[in-house]
Design a protein around this motif. Structure first.
Motif, PDB file in Angstrom:
ATOM      1  N   TRP A   1       4.782   1.038  18.000  1.00 60.08           N
ATOM      2  CA  TRP A   1       4.309  -0.184  17.353  1.00 60.08           C
ATOM      3  C   TRP A   1       3.124  -0.786  18.126  1.00 60.08           C
ATOM      4  N   ILE A   2       3.200  -0.753  19.463  1.00 62.34           N
ATOM      5  CA  ILE A   2       2.134  -1.328  20.291  1.00 62.34           C
ATOM      6  C   ILE A   2       0.859  -0.487  20.192  1.00 62.34           C
ATOM      7  N   ASP A   3       1.036   0.837  20.262  1.00 62.93           N
ATOM      8  CA  ASP A   3      -0.114   1.746  20.258  1.00 62.93           C
ATOM      9  C   ASP A   3       0.177   2.905  19.303  1.00 62.93           C
ATOM     10  N   PRO A   4       0.009   2.717  18.004  1.00 62.75           N
ATOM     11  CA  PRO A   4       0.354   3.758  17.030  1.00 62.75           C
ATOM     12  C   PRO A   4      -0.439   5.042  17.278  1.00 62.75           C
ATOM     13  N   PRO A   5       0.222   6.194  17.202  1.00 56.93           N
ATOM     14  CA  PRO A   5      -0.479   7.461  17.421  1.00 56.93           C
ATOM     15  C   PRO A   5      -1.373   7.821  16.243  1.00 56.93           C
ATOM     16  N   ALA A   6      -2.403   8.588  16.517  1.00 55.45           N
ATOM     17  CA  ALA A   6      -3.258   9.106  15.442  1.00 55.45           C
ATOM     18  C   ALA A   6      -2.475  10.124  14.626  1.00 55.45           C
ATOM     19  N   ARG A   7      -2.876  10.287  13.366  1.00 49.18           N
ATOM     20  CA  ARG A   7      -2.186  11.227  12.484  1.00 49.18           C
ATOM     21  C   ARG A   7      -2.764  12.628  12.642  1.00 49.18           C
ATOM     22  N   ASN A   8      -2.715  13.162  13.842  1.00 50.63           N
ATOM     23  CA  ASN A   8      -3.140  14.542  14.062  1.00 50.63           C
ATOM     24  C   ASN A   8      -2.092  15.240  14.921  1.00 50.63           C
ATOM     25  N   MET A   9      -2.169  16.566  14.982  1.00 46.72           N
ATOM     26  CA  MET A   9      -1.148  17.345  15.659  1.00 46.72           C
ATOM     27  C   MET A   9      -1.056  17.012  17.141  1.00 46.72           C
ATOM     28  N   ARG A  10      -2.190  16.785  17.776  1.00 46.41           N
ATOM     29  CA  ARG A  10      -2.163  16.519  19.218  1.00 46.41           C
ATOM     30  C   ARG A  10      -1.377  15.256  19.529  1.00 46.41           C
ATOM     31  N   SER A  11      -1.637  14.193  18.771  1.00 45.68           N
ATOM     32  CA  SER A  11      -0.954  12.927  19.030  1.00 45.68           C
ATOM     33  C   SER A  11       0.526  13.002  18.664  1.00 45.68           C
ATOM     34  N   LEU A  12       0.839  13.652  17.546  1.00 41.92           N
ATOM     35  CA  LEU A  12       2.232  13.744  17.119  1.00 41.92           C
ATOM     36  C   LEU A  12       3.058  14.592  18.088  1.00 41.92           C
TER      37      LEU A  12
ATOM     38  N   LEU B   1       7.579  21.087  11.935  1.00 38.24           N
ATOM     39  CA  LEU B   1       8.137  19.878  11.343  1.00 38.24           C
ATOM     40  C   LEU B   1       7.107  18.763  11.227  1.00 38.24           C
ATOM     41  N   VAL B   2       6.195  18.686  12.204  1.00 45.98           N
ATOM     42  CA  VAL B   2       5.223  17.585  12.190  1.00 45.98           C
ATOM     43  C   VAL B   2       3.902  17.980  11.528  1.00 45.98           C
ATOM     44  N   GLN B   3       3.725  19.252  11.283  1.00 51.34           N
ATOM     45  CA  GLN B   3       2.480  19.719  10.666  1.00 51.34           C
ATOM     46  C   GLN B   3       2.154  18.979   9.363  1.00 51.34           C
ATOM     47  N   PRO B   4       3.153  18.747   8.469  1.00 52.59           N
ATOM     48  CA  PRO B   4       2.819  18.035   7.222  1.00 52.59           C
ATOM     49  C   PRO B   4       2.379  16.588   7.446  1.00 52.59           C
TER      50      PRO B   4
END
Length: 217
Positions: free
Chosen positions: A21-32, A99-102
């Protein structure tokens, strides 16, 4: 001991969620993938520190664990879980990337690491390969020690002394935990949990490895 485990797992998960919530991750594979490494790594690290605390038996921890009928049984169970989750942590990418790829929607550029030079920056850069290599060796050693500990033949008194090698494994893995933890993550709630686990585990690992003073006559 169940309450200690539940409280730790709940605190780690809530701290991780607060960080999202404080620092939302980017929607890319590296961040996820970073978030998955981040969460299961800190939980594995905390589970690895618990058997160290059980073996060291500091007064404050014994007060928290008051009422636990068989601490050494918990020492064994939590140790097994810690090593298993450490292996899962090491295999996070092949296990969880499908699992996180989509969920990955943003392109991500390849990281090109330059050679750090000069003073603390050079030392910090040089520690990265050592942190990776030492963590692989320590995880393999932990798996071997766990396999040996599960053998019924190793109930002899000498195993209790050899068992302290797990404390050395914790100290070696601390380099991985500190060096590969992103600097910004230390400022988030799960980073505070990680710092507390690292400090307590290191302190009592060193105490377990130091020669014990003989009790006064």
């Amino acid at each position: 001991m169940k309450k200690i485990l539940v409280c730790f797992l709940l605190a780690a998960t809530l701290a991780w969620a607060a960080g999202l919530w404080i620092d939302p991750p980017a929607r890319n594979m590296r961040s996820l993938m970073h978030e998955l490494y981040y969460l299961n790594g800190v939980i594995a690290w905390g589970l690895m520190a618990l058997p160290i605390l059980i073996a060291a038996r500091p007064a404050w921890f014994m007060r928290l664990a008051a009422g636990t009928p068989d601490l050494m049984l918990w020492h064994r169970r939590v140790g097994i879980a810690a090593v298993a989750l450490s292996v899962v942590h090491a295999c996070t990418r092949p296990l969880f990337s499908p699992l996180v790829q989509p969920l990955a929607r943003e392109p991500v550029s390849r990281i090109v690491r330059g050679a750090a030079s000069g003073g603390l920056q050079g030392l910090w850069g040089a520690l990265r390969p050592a942190a990776v290599t030492s963590s692989v060796a320590a995880t393999v050693l932990a798996c071997v020690l766990l396999a040996l500990a599960l053998l019924p033949v190793l109930k002899a008194p000498w195993w209790g002394r050899a068992h302290r090698v797990f404390a050395l494994v914790f100290i070696v893995l601390a380099l991985h935990c500190v060096r590969l933890f992103e600097p910004g993550d230390w400022l988030l709630p799960l980073g505070w949990v990680n710092a507390a686990v690292t400090a307590a585990g290191l302190w009592y690992s060193v105490k377990l490895l130091l020669p014990r003073r003989a009790a006064p006559a």
